[in-house]
Design a protein around this motif. Structure first.
Motif, PDB file in Angstrom:
ATOM      1  N   MET A   1       0.714  -1.129   0.188  1.00  0.00           N
ATOM      2  CA  MET A   1       0.046   0.073  -0.070  1.00  0.00           C
ATOM      3  C   MET A   1       0.778   1.230   0.099  1.00  0.00           C
ATOM      4  SD  MET A   1      -2.948   1.156   2.664  1.00  0.00           S
ATOM      5  CE  MET A   1      -2.117   1.470   4.025  1.00  0.00           C
ATOM      6  N   ARG A   2       1.982   1.113   0.684  1.00  0.00           N
ATOM      7  CA  ARG A   2       2.887   2.305   0.757  1.00  0.00           C
ATOM      8  C   ARG A   2       3.317   2.793  -0.653  1.00  0.00           C
ATOM      9  NH1 ARG A   2       7.300   2.469   5.437  1.00  0.00           N
ATOM     10  NH2 ARG A   2       7.125   4.839   5.491  1.00  0.00           N
ATOM     11  N   THR A   3       3.520   2.032  -1.488  1.00  0.00           N
ATOM     12  CA  THR A   3       4.294   2.346  -2.750  1.00  0.00           C
ATOM     13  C   THR A   3       3.021   3.095  -3.593  1.00  0.00           C
ATOM     14  OG1 THR A   3       5.834   0.458  -2.738  1.00  0.00           O
ATOM     15  CG2 THR A   3       5.325   1.588  -4.870  1.00  0.00           C
ATOM     16  N   LEU A   4       1.772   2.517  -3.676  1.00  0.00           N
ATOM     17  CA  LEU A   4       0.894   3.064  -4.221  1.00  0.00           C
ATOM     18  C   LEU A   4       0.252   4.373  -3.634  1.00  0.00           C
ATOM     19  CD1 LEU A   4      -1.353   0.015  -5.026  1.00  0.00           C
ATOM     20  CD2 LEU A   4       0.176   1.349  -6.732  1.00  0.00           C
ATOM     21  N   CYS A   5       0.279   4.648  -2.490  1.00  0.00           N
ATOM     22  CA  CYS A   5      -0.192   5.605  -1.932  1.00  0.00           C
ATOM     23  C   CYS A   5       0.778   6.791  -2.133  1.00  0.00           C
ATOM     24  CB  CYS A   5      -0.611   5.563  -0.705  1.00  0.00           C
ATOM     25  SG  CYS A   5      -2.164   4.570  -0.099  1.00  0.00           S
ATOM     26  N   SER A   6       2.110   6.392  -1.756  1.00  0.00           N
ATOM     27  CA  SER A   6       3.349   7.465  -2.036  1.00  0.00           C
ATOM     28  C   SER A   6       3.237   7.958  -3.354  1.00  0.00           C
ATOM     29  CB  SER A   6       4.667   6.959  -1.472  1.00  0.00           C
ATOM     30  OG  SER A   6       4.532   6.545  -0.327  1.00  0.00           O
ATOM     31  N   SER A   7       2.972   7.063  -4.429  1.00  0.00           N
ATOM     32  CA  SER A   7       3.274   7.637  -5.582  1.00  0.00           C
ATOM     33  C   SER A   7       2.113   8.652  -5.980  1.00  0.00           C
ATOM     34  CB  SER A   7       2.925   6.620  -6.684  1.00  0.00           C
ATOM     35  OG  SER A   7       3.897   5.730  -6.415  1.00  0.00           O
ATOM     36  N   THR A   8       0.798   8.479  -5.257  1.00  0.00           N
ATOM     37  CA  THR A   8      -0.295   9.391  -5.744  1.00  0.00           C
ATOM     38  C   THR A   8      -0.125  10.726  -4.840  1.00  0.00           C
ATOM     39  OG1 THR A   8      -2.026   7.502  -5.606  1.00  0.00           O
ATOM     40  CG2 THR A   8      -2.701   9.682  -5.199  1.00  0.00           C
ATOM     41  N   PHE A  95      -6.562  -0.962  -3.596  1.00  0.00           N
ATOM     42  CA  PHE A  95      -5.696  -2.002  -4.003  1.00  0.00           C
ATOM     43  C   PHE A  95      -4.338  -2.337  -3.427  1.00  0.00           C
ATOM     44  CE2 PHE A  95      -8.398  -0.608  -7.670  1.00  0.00           C
ATOM     45  CZ  PHE A  95      -9.229  -2.036  -7.781  1.00  0.00           C
ATOM     46  N   GLY A  96      -3.857  -1.360  -2.854  1.00  0.00           N
ATOM     47  CA  GLY A  96      -2.712  -1.427  -2.021  1.00  0.00           C
ATOM     48  C   GLY A  96      -2.652  -2.529  -0.911  1.00  0.00           C
ATOM     49  N   ARG A  97      -3.875  -2.294  -0.203  1.00  0.00           N
ATOM     50  CA  ARG A  97      -4.331  -3.355   1.062  1.00  0.00           C
ATOM     51  C   ARG A  97      -4.518  -4.644   0.535  1.00  0.00           C
ATOM     52  NH1 ARG A  97      -8.257   0.447   4.458  1.00  0.00           N
ATOM     53  NH2 ARG A  97      -6.817   1.376   5.440  1.00  0.00           N
ATOM     54  N   LYS A  98      -5.066  -4.860  -0.770  1.00  0.00           N
ATOM     55  CA  LYS A  98      -5.089  -6.179  -1.451  1.00  0.00           C
ATOM     56  C   LYS A  98      -3.834  -6.885  -1.668  1.00  0.00           C
ATOM     57  CE  LYS A  98      -9.667  -6.027  -3.415  1.00  0.00           C
ATOM     58  NZ  LYS A  98     -10.432  -6.872  -3.999  1.00  0.00           N
ATOM     59  N   VAL A  99      -2.868  -5.919  -2.255  1.00  0.00           N
ATOM     60  CA  VAL A  99      -1.539  -6.518  -2.605  1.00  0.00           C
ATOM     61  C   VAL A  99      -0.957  -6.890  -1.236  1.00  0.00           C
ATOM     62  CG1 VAL A  99       0.883  -5.624  -3.361  1.00  0.00           C
ATOM     63  CG2 VAL A  99      -1.114  -5.039  -4.729  1.00  0.00           C
ATOM     64  N   ASP A 100      -0.962  -5.994  -0.348  1.00  0.00           N
ATOM     65  CA  ASP A 100      -0.343  -6.424   0.948  1.00  0.00           C
ATOM     66  C   ASP A 100      -0.772  -7.783   1.397  1.00  0.00           C
ATOM     67  OD1 ASP A 100       1.096  -4.192   0.749  1.00  0.00           O
ATOM     68  OD2 ASP A 100      -0.239  -3.003   2.357  1.00  0.00           O
ATOM     69  N   GLU A 101      -2.218  -7.976   1.422  1.00  0.00           N
ATOM     70  CA  GLU A 101      -2.664  -9.246   1.750  1.00  0.00           C
ATOM     71  C   GLU A 101      -2.310 -10.459   0.954  1.00  0.00           C
ATOM     72  OE1 GLU A 101      -6.802  -8.699   1.620  1.00  0.00           O
ATOM     73  OE2 GLU A 101      -7.057  -6.999   3.092  1.00  0.00           O
ATOM     74  N   ALA A 102      -2.113 -10.229  -0.273  1.00  0.00           N
ATOM     75  CA  ALA A 102      -1.615 -11.100  -1.169  1.00  0.00           C
ATOM     76  C   ALA A 102      -0.187 -11.516  -0.835  1.00  0.00           C
ATOM     77  CB  ALA A 102      -1.792 -10.940  -2.649  1.00  0.00           C
ATOM     78  N   LYS A 103       0.671 -10.498  -0.637  1.00  0.00           N
ATOM     79  CA  LYS A 103       2.176 -10.719  -0.021  1.00  0.00           C
ATOM     80  C   LYS A 103       2.132 -11.480   1.095  1.00  0.00           C
ATOM     81  CE  LYS A 103       4.238  -6.702  -2.152  1.00  0.00           C
ATOM     82  NZ  LYS A 103       5.027  -5.531  -1.834  1.00  0.00           N
ATOM     83  N   ALA A 104       1.152 -11.032   2.158  1.00  0.00           N
ATOM     84  CA  ALA A 104       1.230 -11.766   3.512  1.00  0.00           C
ATOM     85  C   ALA A 104       0.881 -13.387   3.235  1.00  0.00           C
ATOM     86  CB  ALA A 104       0.493 -11.088   4.262  1.00  0.00           C
ATOM     87  N   ARG A 105      -0.066 -13.607   2.271  1.00  0.00           N
ATOM     88  CA  ARG A 105      -0.339 -15.011   2.120  1.00  0.00           C
ATOM     89  C   ARG A 105       0.716 -15.662   1.432  1.00  0.00           C
ATOM     90  NH1 ARG A 105      -5.080 -13.298   0.170  1.00  0.00           N
ATOM     91  NH2 ARG A 105      -4.427 -13.308  -2.033  1.00  0.00           N
TER      92      ARG A 105
END
Length: 120
Positions: A1-8, A95-105
């Motif tokens: 999430m950090r990367t997407l939010c920081s880009s925005t 979508f950042g949260r979804k990516v973080d969840e997928a990475k954790a999984r």
């Protein structure tokens, strides 16, 4: 999430700076006030890049989005740009949260022992 939010947020940093240049041309606004408010918003964008994963970081990001939309009172184009960045912020968080969840999984799967027997 950090990367997407920081880009925005970095994109917003530049948009706020360009909006300040436009607002500076308004004779009803003091140049010092325009740059003070814009400068604070720009610094907040940069600081939020590091705070986005901390408690309250996303909420501060939403406050920044509302302020960006509200700046349309002074620069009418900012109504549109603020809405665009609010949509980007939502997408970045969602979508950042979804990516973080997928990475954790995936990390959990990599750490767990394999359930398939070894062929010897």
């Amino acid at each position: 999430m950090r990367t997407l939010c920081s880009s925005t947020l970095i994109g917003e940093f530049f948009v706020i700076g360009f909006a300040a240049l436009v607002a500076m041309k308004d004779p009803g606004l003091a140049v010092s006030t325009v740059w003070l408010v814009s400068g604070i918003a720009m610094v907040l964008c940069v600081l939020l890049c590091g705070m986005v994963t901390r408690p309250g970081g996303v909420a501060l990001g939403w406050a920044l989005q509302l302020a960006l939309i509200a700046s349309g009172v002074f620069v009418p184009t900012m109504y549109f740009m603020g809405a665009v960045f609010a949509a980007l912020w939502w997408a970045s968080v969602h979508f950042g949260r979804k990516v973080d969840e997928a990475k954790a999984r995936f990390a959990a799967q990599a750490d767990s022992p394999s359930t398939t027997p070894d062929a010897a």
